[in-house]
Scaffold this active site. Sequence first.
Site, PDB file in Angstrom:
ATOM      1  N   GLY A  14       0.812  -1.218   0.000  1.00  0.00           N
ATOM      2  CA  GLY A  14       0.000   0.000   0.000  1.00  0.00           C
ATOM      3  C   GLY A  14       0.839   1.258   0.000  1.00  0.00           C
ATOM      4  N   TYR A 140     -15.139  -5.600   7.671  1.00  0.00           N
ATOM      5  CA  TYR A 140     -13.804  -5.026   7.519  1.00  0.00           C
ATOM      6  C   TYR A 140     -13.046  -5.060   8.843  1.00  0.00           C
ATOM      7  CZ  TYR A 140     -10.317  -1.266   7.136  1.00  0.00           C
ATOM      8  OH  TYR A 140      -9.162  -0.537   7.182  1.00  0.00           O
ATOM      9  N   PRO A 167      -4.779   2.510  14.083  1.00  0.00           N
ATOM     10  CA  PRO A 167      -4.925   3.946  13.838  1.00  0.00           C
ATOM     11  C   PRO A 167      -6.381   4.368  13.767  1.00  0.00           C
ATOM     12  CG  PRO A 167      -4.339   2.817  11.803  1.00  0.00           C
ATOM     13  CD  PRO A 167      -4.350   1.776  12.889  1.00  0.00           C
ATOM     14  N   ASN A 169      -9.291   7.332  12.435  1.00  0.00           N
ATOM     15  CA  ASN A 169      -9.560   7.864  11.096  1.00  0.00           C
ATOM     16  C   ASN A 169      -8.490   8.872  10.672  1.00  0.00           C
ATOM     17  OD1 ASN A 169     -12.021   7.007  12.535  1.00  0.00           O
ATOM     18  ND2 ASN A 169     -13.063   7.501  10.628  1.00  0.00           N
ATOM     19  N   LEU A 170      -7.961   8.683   9.470  1.00  0.00           N
ATOM     20  CA  LEU A 170      -6.926   9.564   8.927  1.00  0.00           C
ATOM     21  C   LEU A 170      -7.545  10.676   8.098  1.00  0.00           C
ATOM     22  CD1 LEU A 170      -4.532   6.858   7.435  1.00  0.00           C
ATOM     23  CD2 LEU A 170      -4.330   7.922   9.669  1.00  0.00           C
ATOM     24  N   HIS A 183     -13.997   8.906   3.038  1.00  0.00           N
ATOM     25  CA  HIS A 183     -14.424   9.009   4.425  1.00  0.00           C
ATOM     26  C   HIS A 183     -15.006  10.397   4.678  1.00  0.00           C
ATOM     27  CE1 HIS A 183     -11.663   5.511   4.746  1.00  0.00           C
ATOM     28  NE2 HIS A 183     -12.549   5.113   5.630  1.00  0.00           N
ATOM     29  N   TRP A 206     -25.029  12.930   5.722  1.00  0.00           N
ATOM     30  CA  TRP A 206     -25.591  11.664   6.189  1.00  0.00           C
ATOM     31  C   TRP A 206     -25.833  11.677   7.693  1.00  0.00           C
ATOM     32  CZ3 TRP A 206     -23.984   6.301   3.986  1.00  0.00           C
ATOM     33  CH2 TRP A 206     -24.348   6.232   2.628  1.00  0.00           C
ATOM     34  N   ASP A 273     -25.696   6.474  11.060  1.00  0.00           N
ATOM     35  CA  ASP A 273     -24.703   7.283  11.760  1.00  0.00           C
ATOM     36  C   ASP A 273     -23.376   6.548  11.937  1.00  0.00           C
ATOM     37  OD1 ASP A 273     -25.817   9.794  12.285  1.00  0.00           O
ATOM     38  OD2 ASP A 273     -26.955   9.043  13.997  1.00  0.00           O
TER      39      ASP A 273
END
Length: 320
Positions: A14, A140, A167, A169-170, A183, A206, A273
Amino acid sequence: MSDFFKDRRVVVTGGAGFLGGYVCEGLRRRGCRQVLVPTIDEYDLVRMADVERMYDTLRPEVVIHLAAVVGGIGANRKHPGKFFYDNLMMGVQLIEQARHRDVEKFVTIGTVCAYPKFTPVPFREDDLWNGYPEETNAPYGLAKKMLLVQSQAYRAEYGFNGIFLLPVNLYGPGDNFDPEGSHVIPALIKKCVDAVDRGDAFIDCWGTGSPSREFIYVTDAAEGILLATEHYNGADPVNIGSGFEITIRDLAEKIAALTGFAGELRWDPSQPDGQPRRCLDVSRARKAFGFEAKTDFDEGLRATIDWYQKNKHRLFGEVH
């Protein structure tokens, strides 16, 4: 700065992606002369034959496994099977072949989605198994969590030096702004900037806006991963986060203000949510390898917005 990375062959799966680019840049800054990136065009890491060929060709001493099939709530709901299978098979096979080849160290990048849906805040690593993940991203999250089980089992039986990082959320420059898989931060930035360009009176958001999230700037996340790679050799998982929490509603209002969007934010409660709250206990990373996130949230958002404004035409052409 030590010479840990200088003469080691380091494979970054990656490495051509969002986080991967920053990790590779960080490795080079640390003097690593052999940063090796297996691209998807050369190696489909879901296929064992390609995994074996990658190891035969690149001969890594250290593997940092960042490659993943990821996305926001919409992408997770649309592709739960693919997200489970591809993420599980990539990790399981990479770790298995690393064991057979006596790779010195294997670093697995897990996900905050592995935590139970209802977890005491801030999330402590010891709470990881105290419930089922939030349903929209459970496949996931569970696929990634199995790689922790594998790393710990291989350490116990084979002395395999595998570590597991979680980690949050980036976000940051170079993030994925494609609405099909982005995201929340890049999605909101794109909506607001595009609305300003078109002169729209409102944007749709959303859910209810009530859940909270923690975010870490991508350069901070890369630094945490590299510090752990160099200094941490434990079996226990470690959170990589900023320790900062914000509601999605407050986030949307902040992004609207920073982008100059003065219209209405229309919330759609018929959309999910996701997990009610996310905020990590980051004390283990601080104690184990001295990591603390440095980037101010508003500063990081401004840099991310600036990057999108400069690159939107290259990415998407004219906004209509």
